[in-house]
Design a protein around this motif. Structure first.
Motif, PDB file in Angstrom:
ATOM      1  N   SER A 116       0.812  -1.174   0.102  1.00 48.21           N
ATOM      2  CA  SER A 116      -0.108  -0.102   0.087  1.00 48.21           C
ATOM      3  C   SER A 116       0.966   1.369   0.089  1.00 48.21           C
ATOM      4  O   SER A 116       0.526   2.371  -0.735  1.00 48.21           O
ATOM      5  N   SER A 120       0.709   3.862  -3.396  1.00 51.00           N
ATOM      6  CA  SER A 120      -0.182   5.110  -2.791  1.00 51.00           C
ATOM      7  C   SER A 120       0.400   6.354  -3.635  1.00 51.00           C
ATOM      8  O   SER A 120       1.487   6.798  -3.527  1.00 51.00           O
ATOM      9  N   ARG A 121      -0.661   6.990  -4.136  1.00 52.91           N
ATOM     10  CA  ARG A 121      -0.410   8.224  -4.907  1.00 52.91           C
ATOM     11  C   ARG A 121      -0.272   9.494  -4.240  1.00 52.91           C
ATOM     12  O   ARG A 121       0.554  10.394  -4.181  1.00 52.91           O
ATOM     13  N   SER A 122      -1.017   9.479  -2.990  1.00 52.78           N
ATOM     14  CA  SER A 122      -1.168  10.615  -1.925  1.00 52.78           C
ATOM     15  C   SER A 122       0.332  10.641  -1.202  1.00 52.78           C
ATOM     16  O   SER A 122       0.784  11.759  -1.143  1.00 52.78           O
ATOM     17  N   ILE A 123       0.763   9.479  -1.154  1.00 50.63           N
ATOM     18  CA  ILE A 123       2.184   9.518  -0.279  1.00 50.63           C
ATOM     19  C   ILE A 123       3.176  10.050  -1.198  1.00 50.63           C
ATOM     20  O   ILE A 123       3.986  10.851  -0.755  1.00 50.63           O
ATOM     21  N   HIS A 124       3.278   9.492  -2.399  1.00 52.40           N
ATOM     22  CA  HIS A 124       4.119   9.999  -3.365  1.00 52.40           C
ATOM     23  C   HIS A 124       4.271  11.404  -3.607  1.00 52.40           C
ATOM     24  O   HIS A 124       5.092  12.205  -3.842  1.00 52.40           O
ATOM     25  N   LEU A 125       2.875  11.991  -3.868  1.00 52.21           N
ATOM     26  CA  LEU A 125       2.548  13.325  -3.906  1.00 52.21           C
ATOM     27  C   LEU A 125       2.981  14.340  -2.775  1.00 52.21           C
ATOM     28  O   LEU A 125       3.857  15.274  -3.079  1.00 52.21           O
ATOM     29  N   ILE A 126       2.940  13.938  -1.711  1.00 51.84           N
ATOM     30  CA  ILE A 126       3.387  14.487  -0.368  1.00 51.84           C
ATOM     31  C   ILE A 126       4.679  14.598  -0.238  1.00 51.84           C
ATOM     32  O   ILE A 126       5.485  15.817  -0.203  1.00 51.84           O
ATOM     33  N   THR A 128       7.066  14.348  -3.172  1.00 53.96           N
ATOM     34  CA  THR A 128       7.341  15.016  -4.062  1.00 53.96           C
ATOM     35  C   THR A 128       7.454  16.701  -3.667  1.00 53.96           C
ATOM     36  O   THR A 128       8.378  17.254  -4.040  1.00 53.96           O
TER      37      THR A 128
END
Length: 266
Positions: A116, A120-126, A128
């Motif tokens: 997970s 997870s896209r949200s974790i990668h976005l945060i 970055t």
């Protein structure tokens, strides 16, 4: 009788090595007029460099094919559509156990926290955006501390842990001084540019260059331009003399009054 015994005692030709001493000795003992097929085959030799004993005496020529026929090879290897494992098909329980098993060197299976986190896209976005924000703030601080004329007023980095509020307020005041100084420099440069434009316009107006066509002036020679400047200067001197005479007549009326000048010129 001897020839029949010799031919009978000889082994077949395909069992003997090529040009062996045994075969050469046996061929020498067999007479030339033997009519058997084996003897004729044993005593007949023709090298590739010699001509064939065809009745016509001509070398046979193969027929030329109509077109080139390449060897027929498959365009690709056959696809392996068989099972990827030995034995029969896996059961549902075995498939579920296989999907949960973690193999070394591969991504974690579904349903785990590591899976997970990786997907997870949200974790990668945060991560970055946080990295880019930190880099932007660091770049601004380094650029400000090396180029600002008020960098000597900045507090030390160690003071942030003792009094962070005062540290932040000092930074804000220094940034305000830097922005004010930059705005003053921009306004001064704009004023100098405006004054320069006004002076050029006044110069052209006094010498009568504003009424001429700039395209025509571009193609004129330097001698013609210099003559026109002299004529314009003489006309301007005459106008100034007349203006001074008129000003002398009305000098009593304008005494004690100062005329307001725009840009310090007129």
């Amino acid at each position: 009788m001897a020839s029949s015994i010799t031919s009978a005692t000889l082994p077949p030709r395909f069992l003997l090595p090529a040009l062996s001493p045994m075969w050469r000795a046996a061929a020498a003992r067999v007479p030339r007029k033997t009519t058997t097929t084996a003897a004729a085959a044993a005593t007949t030799f023709r090298h590739a460099s010699t001509q064939s004993g065809s009745p016509s005496g001509k070398t046979p020529i193969l027929e030329k094919p109509a077109r080139f026929n390449p060897p027929s090879h498959g365009a690709r290897l056959p696809r392996n559509t068989g099972p990827k494992h030995y034995g029969g098909a896996l059961s549902d329980a075995e498939l579920r156990a296989q999907s949960r098993k973690h193999y070394p060197g591969m991504l974690p299976p579904q349903g785990t926290k590591a899976h997970s986190f990786i997907h997870s896209r949200s974790i990668h976005l945060i991560i970055t955006l946080g990295t880019l924000t930190i880099l932007a703030i660091s770049t601004f601080i380094l650029n400000f501390t090396h180029t600002s004329p008020f960098k000597h007023l900045l507090p030390e980095a160690s003071e942030f842990w003792s009094s962070p509020r005062q540290f932040i307020q000092t930074w804000i005041r220094v940034i305000q001084l830097h922005e004010k100084d930059r705005n003053d420099k921009v306004i001064a440069m704009h004023t100098r540019h405006t004054d320069d434009v006004a002076k050029r316009e006044y110069y052209r107006k006094v010498h009568g260059l504003d009424k001429e066509n700039p395209i025509v002036n571009f193609f004129k020679s330097e001698e013609q331009i210099e003559e026109e400047r002299k004529a314009a200067a003489a006309a301007a001197a005459e106008e100034e003399a007349l203006a001074a005479a008129n000003a002398g007549d009305a000098g009593s009326e304008t005494a004690g009054q100062t005329k307001k000048k725009w840009f310090g010129i007129f």
